[in-house]
Scaffold this motif. Structure first.
Motif: not given
Length: 231
Positions: A27-42
């Motif tokens: 679960y923690a990794g899934s959430n961090m992957n979301y954070v990673k994707a949004r950071t890459q978009e930024a």
């Protein structure tokens, strides 16, 4: 009877560590992957307002995922997550696209490091649990019980190593961004550390992390001085 009791307690711990941490880390990794994707978009946008929009999304998920990160119990990941949150928050306050990207790039690296730490943590738990079941002896169970928590000095050493990247990051900001912007960034982190250190319920690891971060940031502020020329 005593031996049986130790074995049953050990078995219970091993069973819990076989399933709960793995699920929590997933679960923690899934959430961090979301954070990673949004950071890459930024990072990929040329519009500073869009960069802030995606960054705020990443920040929100990091802040609402604290329980999942704690449940996973990966100390290395927790340090990287705290550092990434500091840089993401600073990126939303940056007044230039270049400054925003520098901070986002640092945050992205810390997010990637956190994901790697989650993965290594799971591999370590799985290998350790398999070994305990294979041996299935009281000696091995008691060894497991005495090595659940790392020694404080080992934790401090891990924190010191992780803060090497933060030290490089803040020096990059000092050298690459205008004095006023760099000072605002560093001062914001300094104040956050002071506020954290006022909390009475901080773990020893977080106390040390905030204390060392404050010391590193203070050195950066001394380098910057008072920006009297407005550069």
């Amino acid at each position: 009877m005593k031996t049986l009791h130790v074995m049953l307690c050990g078995l219970a711990i091993l069973l819990l560590s076989s399933f709960a941490p793995s699920e929590a880390c997933n679960y923690a990794g899934s959430n961090m992957n979301y954070v990673k994707a949004r950071t890459q978009e930024a990072l990929n946008t040329d519009d500073i307002n869009k960069a802030r929009f995606y960054t705020y999304k990443a920040i929100k998920v990091l802040q609402t995922s604290t329980n999942r990160f704690d449940d996973c119990g990966c100390k290395d990941a927790e340090v990287n997550i705290e550092e990434s949150l500091i840089n993401l928050k600073a990126a939303t306050k940056s007044t230039s696209l270049n400054g925003t990207r520098i901070l986002l790039q640092e945050a992205l690296q810390q997010i990637v490091d956190a994901l790697d730490a989650f993965e290594q943590h799971e591999m370590h738990d799985t290998a350790f649990t398999s070994k305990d079941f294979a041996m299935n002896t009281e000696v091995e169970v008691e060894k497991k019980l005495t090595t659940i928590k790392p020694k404080e000095n080992e934790l401090y050493k891990q924190i010191d190593i992780s803060l090497i990247s933060y030290s490089k990051s803040i020096n990059t900001v000092v050298d690459s961004v205008s004095c006023l912007e760099a000072r605002a960034f560093a001062y914001n982190i300094f104040v956050q550390c002071e506020q954290q250190l006022l909390k009475s319920n901080l773990s020893e690891g977080k106390k040390y992390y905030n204390l060392r971060t404050k010391e590193i940031t203070e050195k950066a502020l001394l380098r910057l001085g008072d920006c009297g020329n407005g550069k």
